[in-house]
Design a protein around this motif. Structure first.
Motif, PDB file in Angstrom:
ATOM      1  N   SER A 130      -5.226   6.062   7.237  1.00 61.40           N
ATOM      2  CA  SER A 130      -4.347   5.859   8.127  1.00 61.40           C
ATOM      3  C   SER A 130      -4.815   7.365   8.299  1.00 61.40           C
ATOM      4  O   SER A 130      -3.875   7.753   8.859  1.00 61.40           O
TER       5      SER A 130
ATOM      6  N   ILE B 155      -5.744   2.323   1.572  1.00 61.57           N
ATOM      7  CA  ILE B 155      -4.736   3.037   2.641  1.00 61.57           C
ATOM      8  C   ILE B 155      -4.681   3.919   3.246  1.00 61.57           C
ATOM      9  O   ILE B 155      -4.460   4.460   4.272  1.00 61.57           O
TER      10      ILE B 155
ATOM     11  N   ILE C 234      -6.447  -0.703  -3.186  1.00 60.90           N
ATOM     12  CA  ILE C 234      -6.256  -1.195  -1.774  1.00 60.90           C
ATOM     13  C   ILE C 234      -4.922   0.142  -1.317  1.00 60.90           C
ATOM     14  O   ILE C 234      -5.003   1.172  -0.420  1.00 60.90           O
TER      15      ILE C 234
ATOM     16  N   HIS D  60       1.690   5.615   7.654  1.00 59.14           N
ATOM     17  CA  HIS D  60       1.464   4.428   6.478  1.00 59.14           C
ATOM     18  C   HIS D  60       2.674   4.743   5.630  1.00 59.14           C
ATOM     19  O   HIS D  60       3.094   5.411   5.882  1.00 59.14           O
TER      20      HIS D  60
ATOM     21  N   CYS E  73      -6.361   0.783  13.033  1.00 54.77           N
ATOM     22  CA  CYS E  73      -6.189   1.430  11.463  1.00 54.77           C
ATOM     23  C   CYS E  73      -6.286  -0.086  10.904  1.00 54.77           C
ATOM     24  O   CYS E  73      -6.840  -0.150   9.911  1.00 54.77           O
TER      25      CYS E  73
ATOM     26  N   VAL F 191      -8.492  -1.393   7.311  1.00 56.13           N
ATOM     27  CA  VAL F 191      -7.138  -1.772   6.165  1.00 56.13           C
ATOM     28  C   VAL F 191      -7.669  -3.249   5.620  1.00 56.13           C
ATOM     29  O   VAL F 191      -7.966  -3.316   4.200  1.00 56.13           O
TER      30      VAL F 191
END
Length: 413
Positions: A312, A308, A304, A319, A243, A247
């Protein structure tokens, strides 16, 4: 006035001071490791203070350990013109990042003494505490407290990975000063290596810094499931490291999408349990994004965050994302910028306007006082690296321009 008849600093003396300071925390590859508020940082501070006292300066230290070496002006009640930077380094840092700006301030004062020049405003050489943020996050915390960006309790409570706070370490090394935080400055200038390739590739002597990029720093923790690397089928895994890899690619893509002015970096990665036959169950990583347009910086951060969440969720990994540091893009003071430009012209150096992509104490001081910066080239544009290097003539050029800028703002009599 031409370069031949312009007032000049003592370039050899400045270089000798840089080389002497570089011995403190010297590394095998020619760089420096002098983390904030370590014993090596104390040695560097002590040496700087001793040189300033020899130059006739009055020394004061504020509650965040920032050091001010003052040469009085004709009117001591006037606010000072300050020149400074930092003495702390990255773990594998170079000899010039930060220290060049501090010792340029001292060299300006030494030259004023040599030439018996009186200024109406006092002139100060300044060393700010913990600019790098390597030991205590965030970066530039002490100049941030000085400028009112952070409060004093927050600054003193910043802790390293072993739980030691800045307040405790300032006491330990003897630099927990009593001077209250923040006071008026007539102007602030900072000389620095560019930390990029533009000046050296163009063959330009001086960068006249007009603006600073805004920055956002994030900390991300990804939590999956630790499991045996052998018996666990590929389609049943909740791999936190896989993961994290996705990212990292996302962060890079966001930076490229907003090129050429954007920067986006994952600089730190901690994997748990960090065993070769265990699927990683937890990963901590840092994200650093930068852009000179605040709206674009916000858009990058949003992309971002959304990415994410998507990555995730697809990986079945939890996260937690926290923004730990932000400052908006900084336009430097037009009069201070003009003083730098004029100084380069007076000395006969080639120059160009430039935007800094790095964070500097000047970026916070600009919120409290008229501010600008002077850039000089560095070899191959390399910094935050032990092989960071400059030529002595570049060092001299930047300090000569600084002298002219200081004389302009401090009003030479």
């Amino acid at each position: 006035m031409t370069r031949d008849d312009a007032l000049a600093i003592n370039g050899e003396r400045l270089w000798d001071s840089l080389m002497e300071m570089a011995k403190i925390g010297a590394t095998e590859k020619g760089g420096c490791c002098r983390l904030a508020l370590t014993d090596l940082d104390r040695q560097a501070r002590d040496l700087f203070v001793s040189w300033c006292r020899e130059a006739g300066c009055t020394i004061s230290v504020d509650q965040m350990g920032n050091i001010f070496a003052r040469r009085d002006g004709v009117d001591p009640q006037l606010p000072s013109v300050a020149v400074g930077s930092h003495l702390d380094t990255q773990p594998t840092g170079g000899r010039f990042d930060g220290v060049y700006g501090v010792l340029t301030g001292l060299e300006v004062i030494r030259t004023l003494n040599d030439q018996n020049i009186q200024t109406r405003h006092p002139v100060e050489a300044v060393c700010w505490t913990n600019e790098e943020g390597s030991r205590f996050a965030p970066a530039m915390v002490a100049s941030g407290v000085f400028a009112g960006i952070y409060d004093l309790d927050y600054g003193l409570a910043r802790a390293d990975t072993e739980g030691r706070t800045m307040g405790q370490e300032l006491e330990r090394i003897g630099y927990a000063g009593e001077e209250p935080m923040g006071r008026p400055l007539h102007a602030y200038f900072e000389a620095h290596i560019e930390q990029g390739p533009i000046l050296v590739e163009e063959g330009t002597d001086i960068g006249v810094v007009t603006d600073a990029q805004g920055q956002r720093w994030y900390e991300l923790e990804l939590t999956g499931t630790e499991s045996h690397a052998g018996p666990t089928p590929m389609d049943r895994r909740h791999d936190a490291l896989l993961c994290a890899a996705r990212v990292i690619c996302l962060v890079n893509e966001v930076g490229l999408t907003h090129a050429p002015l954007a920067c986006a970096t994952v600089g730190m990665l901690n994997v748990h349990p960090n065993s070769r036959n265990v699927i990683p169950g937890r990963v901590f990583l840092t994200i650093d994004i930068r852009h000179p347009d605040d709206a674009v910086l916000l858009e990058m951060g949003r992309a971002i965050r959304d990415g994410i969440t998507r990555i995730s969720d697809q990986a079945g990994v939890a996260h937690s994302l926290e923004e730990i540091f932000y400052y908006a893009p900084v336009p430097f003071d037009s009069a201070c910028v003009a003083a730098v430009q004029s100084g380069a012209e007076t000395c006969g150096y080639s120059s160009r306007e430039i935007v800094t992509g790095a964070g500097h104490d000047a970026c916070f001081i600009a919120h409290a006082a008229p501010t600008s910066m002077i850039f000089i080239p560095c070899v191959d544009g390399i910094s935050h690296n032990e092989v960071e290097d400059i030529e002595p003539e570049w060092s001299t050029a930047g300090a000569n321009v600084m002298l002219q800028a200081v004389l302009t703002k401090a009003e030479n009599l």
